[in-house]
Design a protein around this motif. Structure first.
Motif, PDB file in Angstrom:
ATOM      1  N   ARG A 137      -1.924   0.273   5.311  1.00 22.76           N
ATOM      2  CA  ARG A 137      -0.132  -0.060   6.328  1.00 22.76           C
ATOM      3  C   ARG A 137       0.789   1.396   5.507  1.00 22.76           C
ATOM      4  O   ARG A 137       1.607   1.212   6.434  1.00 22.76           O
ATOM      5  N   LEU A 141       3.337   3.764   7.063  1.00 20.46           N
ATOM      6  CA  LEU A 141       4.703   4.309   6.910  1.00 20.46           C
ATOM      7  C   LEU A 141       5.055   5.579   6.854  1.00 20.46           C
ATOM      8  O   LEU A 141       5.917   6.104   7.253  1.00 20.46           O
ATOM      9  N   PRO A 165       7.251  -7.974   2.010  1.00 24.37           N
ATOM     10  CA  PRO A 165       6.961  -6.492   2.124  1.00 24.37           C
ATOM     11  C   PRO A 165       6.509  -5.570   1.294  1.00 24.37           C
ATOM     12  O   PRO A 165       6.781  -5.757   0.470  1.00 24.37           O
ATOM     13  N   GLU A 169       8.963   0.017   2.729  1.00 26.21           N
ATOM     14  CA  GLU A 169       9.536  -1.127   3.614  1.00 26.21           C
ATOM     15  C   GLU A 169      11.046  -1.960   3.327  1.00 26.21           C
ATOM     16  O   GLU A 169      11.836  -0.843   4.408  1.00 26.21           O
ATOM     17  N   ASP A 173      13.926  -0.819   4.919  1.00 21.14           N
ATOM     18  CA  ASP A 173      14.940  -1.939   5.924  1.00 21.14           C
ATOM     19  C   ASP A 173      15.459  -2.878   4.841  1.00 21.14           C
ATOM     20  O   ASP A 173      14.551  -3.958   3.618  1.00 21.14           O
TER      21      ASP A 173
END
Length: 290
Positions: A137, A141, A165, A169, A173
């Protein structure tokens, strides 16, 4: 069993150099200080080796005093505070350069029948098998950014799957900011039937993501901003036996932060929903100037 897990198990196999005195080492890493979960796990191993085998650890309370130096061994001095009929208490001091870097009190208890209840409910999150590994993951990113490839592609002793999250992340965001953080973890290999070993591995894993929960609430992330942090103290309560080579859900929350400190709490559940461990940690968190 991958090499990273083999190395961790070797790190936890402390050398006894005298009665109630043990020596541990750190992995060969280019890091500035010893990982807090490592020294806590090693201290618990040292304490456990002085306790009768019919007693399991039920709690530990620890303070991180100074940064550990990964280039030299750590000496663990165990004090036999009390040996009672039901409970055994140990105090461990981890020493480097002649100074204490970490202290821990641990209590061990024989098995006894008694009243039982559980009010804690495991969060409803996706199964771990449906979630990507942490490093996969993160590669999506930041994989193209300098310095991340080597760290993210190396083997890890603990397989972590985030049902929440990532801090990176939430950094990118703000709508993903949350004071809650749910992470599945396990050692991805069959382990011996040694109850202390499974507890020690949970102590090691407990320090991986708990402070991240404080950062997640603010959209902060290690490596993304000028964030400095260090664990201050750490407490754990072990409620019932479990296995670290089976999936455990680490449900974490941060109820408060302020004054350059942040508090985080965690509960570990088996896949069937049994509460097996409770954790509380406070950490120093500072935002430095560029």
């Amino acid at each position: 069993m991958n090499e990273a897990l083999k190395e961790l198990l070797d790190l936890l196999d402390l050398e006894q150099i005298e009665l109630d005195i043990f020596r541990g080492r750190s992995p060969e890493e280019r890091i500035q200080r010893v990982f807090g979960g490592q020294v806590a796990a090693q201290a618990l191993v040292a304490a456990g080796r002085t306790v009768p085998s019919d007693r399991d650890v039920h709690s530990l309370h620890a303070y991180f005093i100074r940064p550990g130096d990964p280039s030299i061994p750590i000496v663990f001095n165990v004090e036999r505070v009390r040996d009672g009929r039901s409970f055994t208490t140990r105090r461990v001091v981890a020493i480097q350069h002649g100074k204490a870097i970490f202290t821990m009190s641990a209590s061990f208890h024989i098995f006894e029948d008694g009243i039982a209840h559980q009010s804690a409910v495991m969060p409803d999150v996706p199964a771990p098998e449906t979630l990507p590994r942490f490093q996969d993951r993160m590669l999506e990113l930041v994989g193209d950014e300098p310095g991340w490839q080597e760290w993210l592609t190396r083997e890890r002793p603990i397989d972590a799957r985030y049902a929440s999250p990532l801090t990176w992340e939430a950094y990118k965001d703000p709508s993903l900011r949350s004071p809650e953080n749910n992470v599945w973890f396990r050692c991805d290999a069959a382990l011996p039937d040694d109850r202390l070993l499974h507890v020690v591995l949970a102590a090691y894993a407990s320090d991986y993501t708990l402070v991240d929960t404080v950062l997640l609430a603010h959209g902060l992330s290690w490596g993304a901003q000028n964030v400095m942090g260090a664990s201050l103290d750490h407490a754990m309560w072990f409620h019932r036996p479990f296995r670290a080579d089976e999936w455990v859900l680490y449900a974490q929350e941060s109820p408060w932060s302020g004054g350059a400190r942040g508090l985080a709490r965690g509960q570990m559940f088996t896949a069937s929903g049994d509460l097996v461990v409770s954790v509380v940690q406070e950490a120093m968190i500072r935002i430095t100037k560029s």
